[in-house]
Design a protein around this motif. Structure first.
Motif, PDB file in Angstrom:
ATOM      1  N   ASP A 162       0.829  -1.212   0.000  1.00  0.00           N
ATOM      2  CA  ASP A 162       0.000   0.000   0.000  1.00  0.00           C
ATOM      3  C   ASP A 162       0.859   1.257   0.000  1.00  0.00           C
ATOM      4  O   ASP A 162       0.610   2.192  -0.771  1.00  0.00           O
ATOM      5  CB  ASP A 162      -0.935  -0.007   1.215  1.00  0.00           C
ATOM      6  CG  ASP A 162      -2.033  -1.051   1.097  1.00  0.00           C
ATOM      7  OD1 ASP A 162      -2.377  -1.401  -0.049  1.00  0.00           O
ATOM      8  OD2 ASP A 162      -2.526  -1.516   2.139  1.00  0.00           O
ATOM      9  N   THR A 163       1.870   1.302   0.891  1.00  0.00           N
ATOM     10  CA  THR A 163       2.749   2.471   0.910  1.00  0.00           C
ATOM     11  C   THR A 163       3.559   2.565  -0.377  1.00  0.00           C
ATOM     12  O   THR A 163       3.861   3.661  -0.853  1.00  0.00           O
ATOM     13  CB  THR A 163       3.696   2.417   2.120  1.00  0.00           C
ATOM     14  OG1 THR A 163       4.441   1.187   2.081  1.00  0.00           O
ATOM     15  CG2 THR A 163       2.905   2.462   3.428  1.00  0.00           C
ATOM     16  N   HIS A 165       2.491   1.620  -3.310  1.00  0.00           N
ATOM     17  CA  HIS A 165       1.565   2.147  -4.313  1.00  0.00           C
ATOM     18  C   HIS A 165       1.405   3.665  -4.166  1.00  0.00           C
ATOM     19  O   HIS A 165       1.385   4.399  -5.152  1.00  0.00           O
ATOM     20  CB  HIS A 165       0.205   1.459  -4.166  1.00  0.00           C
ATOM     21  CG  HIS A 165      -0.811   1.888  -5.189  1.00  0.00           C
ATOM     22  ND1 HIS A 165      -1.627   2.990  -5.015  1.00  0.00           N
ATOM     23  CD2 HIS A 165      -1.122   1.380  -6.415  1.00  0.00           C
ATOM     24  CE1 HIS A 165      -2.399   3.133  -6.059  1.00  0.00           C
ATOM     25  NE2 HIS A 165      -2.114   2.167  -6.931  1.00  0.00           N
ATOM     26  N   ASP A 166       1.323   4.128  -2.928  1.00  0.00           N
ATOM     27  CA  ASP A 166       1.199   5.574  -2.695  1.00  0.00           C
ATOM     28  C   ASP A 166       2.443   6.323  -3.168  1.00  0.00           C
ATOM     29  O   ASP A 166       2.350   7.434  -3.693  1.00  0.00           O
ATOM     30  CB  ASP A 166       0.967   5.852  -1.205  1.00  0.00           C
ATOM     31  CG  ASP A 166      -0.383   5.338  -0.721  1.00  0.00           C
ATOM     32  OD1 ASP A 166      -1.285   5.163  -1.575  1.00  0.00           O
ATOM     33  OD2 ASP A 166      -0.525   5.102   0.485  1.00  0.00           O
ATOM     34  N   ALA A 167       3.606   5.706  -2.990  1.00  0.00           N
ATOM     35  CA  ALA A 167       4.855   6.371  -3.353  1.00  0.00           C
ATOM     36  C   ALA A 167       5.105   6.369  -4.855  1.00  0.00           C
ATOM     37  O   ALA A 167       5.569   7.357  -5.423  1.00  0.00           O
ATOM     38  CB  ALA A 167       6.026   5.707  -2.639  1.00  0.00           C
ATOM     39  N   GLY A 169       2.744   5.495  -7.363  1.00  0.00           N
ATOM     40  CA  GLY A 169       1.614   5.836  -8.222  1.00  0.00           C
ATOM     41  C   GLY A 169       1.493   4.872  -9.384  1.00  0.00           C
ATOM     42  O   GLY A 169       1.477   3.658  -9.210  1.00  0.00           O
ATOM     43  N   THR A 172       3.603   1.627  -9.944  1.00  0.00           N
ATOM     44  CA  THR A 172       3.340   0.355  -9.278  1.00  0.00           C
ATOM     45  C   THR A 172       3.001  -0.737 -10.280  1.00  0.00           C
ATOM     46  O   THR A 172       3.283  -1.910 -10.049  1.00  0.00           O
ATOM     47  CB  THR A 172       2.182   0.515  -8.264  1.00  0.00           C
ATOM     48  OG1 THR A 172       2.423   1.672  -7.465  1.00  0.00           O
ATOM     49  CG2 THR A 172       2.077  -0.689  -7.355  1.00  0.00           C
TER      50      THR A 172
END
Length: 228
Positions: A162-163, A165-167, A169, A172
């Motif tokens: 999850d982190t 994916h956030d980093a 974008g 991923t």
């Protein structure tokens, strides 16, 4: 109808063919390995034998059976094993090839159960060529330079998918593999291997910088980078 010993021979032959494909998956440490492929192949052979010969005592002029019905259920029902092979790899979608091999082995078992030995052997050989022989060619022609790997050291549980994916974008979607292991020398840290596919050098550098900016990430290393 085939005699009982011939049917036993079909089951044993099915186990042999299934083991050939299962061994190829086993050596790569996939969850669906030697025993799984053997069981699928023997089980589908047995179902085919039951479908073809198991109801012969009830046949009459008024009773007819469709031997293909049970075989069709094997083809559709094997999907639950395929799903397990995919989901067992974690949050990254992996295992599609192994799932396809399990599905193909079920087909081999059905062929052996039906007495189609030559097509069953031919299918086994072709599947082994696809699994073991074509992979090196695929790596060569697609280009290993497009597949890059990063070694990340991070604080315990600081980096999850999850982190990540956030980093990253949209970056991923380029992740092929994401493996987290507890660092042996420091239990409070994680060693993480992230494999990217089809990335240009510029994109790879940008992904590396984004990873380095994630809170809790201590080091991002490119193992292919020249020393110094």
């Amino acid at each position: 109808m085939a005699n009982e010993w011939e049917l036993v021979g079909r089951l044993a032959f099915s186990a042999l063919l299934g083991s050939a494909i299962g061994y190829e998956r086993e050596r790569l440490a996939w969850v669906a390995g030697l025993r799984t492929h053997m069981l699928v192949c023997v089980g589908s052979t047995l179902i085919m034998i039951v479908s073809a010969y198991g109801f012969s005592d009830v046949l009459s002029e008024r009773v007819t059976l469709d031997p293909s019905r049970m075989a069709a259920q094997v083809v559709s029902g094997i999907g639950f094993l395929g799903a397990g092979a995919i989901l067992a790899r974690g949050e990254i979608v992996r295992g599609l090839t192994t799932a396809a091999s399990v599905w193909s082995v079920a087909g081999i078992g059905l062929a052996v159960g039906g007495g189609l030995y030559t097509p069953a052997v031919a299918a086994t050989i072709i599947i082994l060529i696809i699994l073991a022989g074509i992979k090196p060619l695929e790596r060569h022609f697609i280009g290993t330079h497009q597949r890059r790997e990063l070694l990340v050291t991070a604080e315990r549980d600081a980096l999850s998918f999850d982190t990540l994916h956030d980093a990253l974008g949209a970056g991923t979607t380029r992740i092929q593999q994401f493996v987290i292991r507890q660092k042996d020398s420091a239990p409070q840290l994680d060693d993480i291997v992230i494999t990217f596919t089809r990335v240009t050098p510029v994109q790879f550098l940008a992904l590396q910088k984004r990873l380095g900016a994630v809170p809790g990430v201590l080091q991002v290393k490119d193992p292919d980078a020249p020393a110094g």
